[in-house]
Design an enzyme around this catalytic site. Structure first.
Site, PDB file in Angstrom:
ATOM      1  N   GLY A 182      -1.161 -23.121   5.216  1.00 58.85           N
ATOM      2  CA  GLY A 182      -2.493 -22.766   5.558  1.00 58.85           C
ATOM      3  C   GLY A 182      -2.803 -22.788   6.593  1.00 58.85           C
ATOM      4  O   GLY A 182      -3.028 -23.353   7.469  1.00 58.85           O
ATOM      5  N   GLN A 215      -8.869 -24.125  13.675  1.00 62.62           N
ATOM      6  CA  GLN A 215      -8.192 -24.953  13.987  1.00 62.62           C
ATOM      7  C   GLN A 215      -7.212 -24.900  15.590  1.00 62.62           C
ATOM      8  O   GLN A 215      -6.405 -25.049  16.056  1.00 62.62           O
ATOM      9  CB  GLN A 215      -6.571 -24.900  13.331  1.00 62.62           C
ATOM     10  N   CYS A 232      -2.465 -31.718   6.649  1.00 62.94           N
ATOM     11  CA  CYS A 232      -3.363 -31.123   7.618  1.00 62.94           C
ATOM     12  C   CYS A 232      -1.856 -30.862   8.619  1.00 62.94           C
ATOM     13  O   CYS A 232      -2.270 -31.616   9.134  1.00 62.94           O
ATOM     14  CB  CYS A 232      -4.566 -31.148   7.476  1.00 62.94           C
ATOM     15  N   LEU A 233      -2.352 -29.315   9.390  1.00 64.34           N
ATOM     16  CA  LEU A 233      -1.436 -29.395  10.846  1.00 64.34           C
ATOM     17  C   LEU A 233      -2.464 -29.943  11.736  1.00 64.34           C
ATOM     18  O   LEU A 233      -1.354 -29.911  12.869  1.00 64.34           O
ATOM     19  CB  LEU A 233      -1.761 -27.815  10.931  1.00 64.34           C
ATOM     20  N   HIS A 285      -8.619 -26.309   1.121  1.00 58.62           N
ATOM     21  CA  HIS A 285      -8.832 -26.935   2.093  1.00 58.62           C
ATOM     22  C   HIS A 285      -9.144 -26.008   3.256  1.00 58.62           C
ATOM     23  O   HIS A 285     -10.116 -26.816   4.499  1.00 58.62           O
ATOM     24  CB  HIS A 285      -6.835 -27.598   2.089  1.00 58.62           C
ATOM     25  N   GLU A 286      -8.504 -25.403   3.558  1.00 58.12           N
ATOM     26  CA  GLU A 286      -8.968 -24.114   4.169  1.00 58.12           C
ATOM     27  C   GLU A 286     -10.246 -24.024   4.723  1.00 58.12           C
ATOM     28  O   GLU A 286     -10.876 -24.343   5.995  1.00 58.12           O
ATOM     29  CB  GLU A 286      -7.999 -22.463   4.339  1.00 58.12           C
ATOM     30  N   HIS A 288     -12.245 -26.180   6.319  1.00 58.26           N
ATOM     31  CA  HIS A 288     -12.410 -26.311   7.850  1.00 58.26           C
ATOM     32  C   HIS A 288     -13.522 -25.295   8.182  1.00 58.26           C
ATOM     33  O   HIS A 288     -13.834 -25.855   8.977  1.00 58.26           O
ATOM     34  CB  HIS A 288     -11.039 -25.672   8.086  1.00 58.26           C
TER      35      HIS A 288
END
Ligand code: NI
Length: 167
Positions: free
Chosen positions: A46, A51, A95-96, A137-138, A141
């Site tokens: 995701g 991000q 997380c990226l 999670h997304e 953000h």
């Protein structure tokens, strides 16, 4: 399409609240296409617009609950809102924007999200398991929150081997 740079947790932009996406134009489509390429290149599940430095309520979630990996599809969720959730799952999350770190986070096991598609049409989508985790999670953000704020504990180096997925 072009790869975009993924910012990491030290970047202030990840701690801000994103604005509503108002225009469903070519510029949005470009962003979505770039985010998809960036996500696939990074091997994540995701990705949220902040991000890649864009403070808009736009996220991608890969539906991984499919029999064949080739059937995985990228969900484009614009101005998403969780309308219902049920159950509970506790597991490793990454997380990226927090590379190499994983933590144990409890999330709902089923999540229904209401969102707009790239042309502005509203739809609802229900995700389970990893997809439900990824949607939560997304969406976090978009409100400036990282999983590290919600995790019970971070995983040790030994525990990290062979676990976790990154959004
Ligand atoms: Ni993330």
């Amino acid at each position: 399409m072009a790869l975009r740079h993924i910012v990491t947790k030290e970047d202030n932009i990840l701690h801000k609240i994103c604005r509503e996406q108002v225009k469903f134009d070519e510029r949005l489509h470009q962003l979505l296409d770039d985010m998809a390429e960036t996500l696939e290149n990074a091997n994540g599940v995701g990705l949220a617009a902040p991000q890649v430095g864009i403070l808009r309520r736009v996220v991608l979630v890969i539906e991984t609950n499919v029999e064949d990996e080739e059937d995985e599809e990228i969900l484009e969720l614009i101005n998403p809102v969780i309308v219902s959730s049920e159950g509970e799952q506790t597991g490793a999350e990454g997380c990226l924007s927090v590379p190499g770190e994983y933590g144990i986070v409890t999330r709902p096991s089923v999540v229904t999200v209401r969102a707009q598609d790239r042309d502005g049409g509203w739809f609802e989508y229900t995700g389970t398991g990893l997809t439900a985790r990824c949607i939560c999670h997304e969406l976090d953000h978009l409100d400036g929150h990282l999983f590290t704020e919600k995790c019970e504990r971070m995983l040790s180096e030994d525990e990290i081997k062979g676990s976790g997925s990154e959004g």
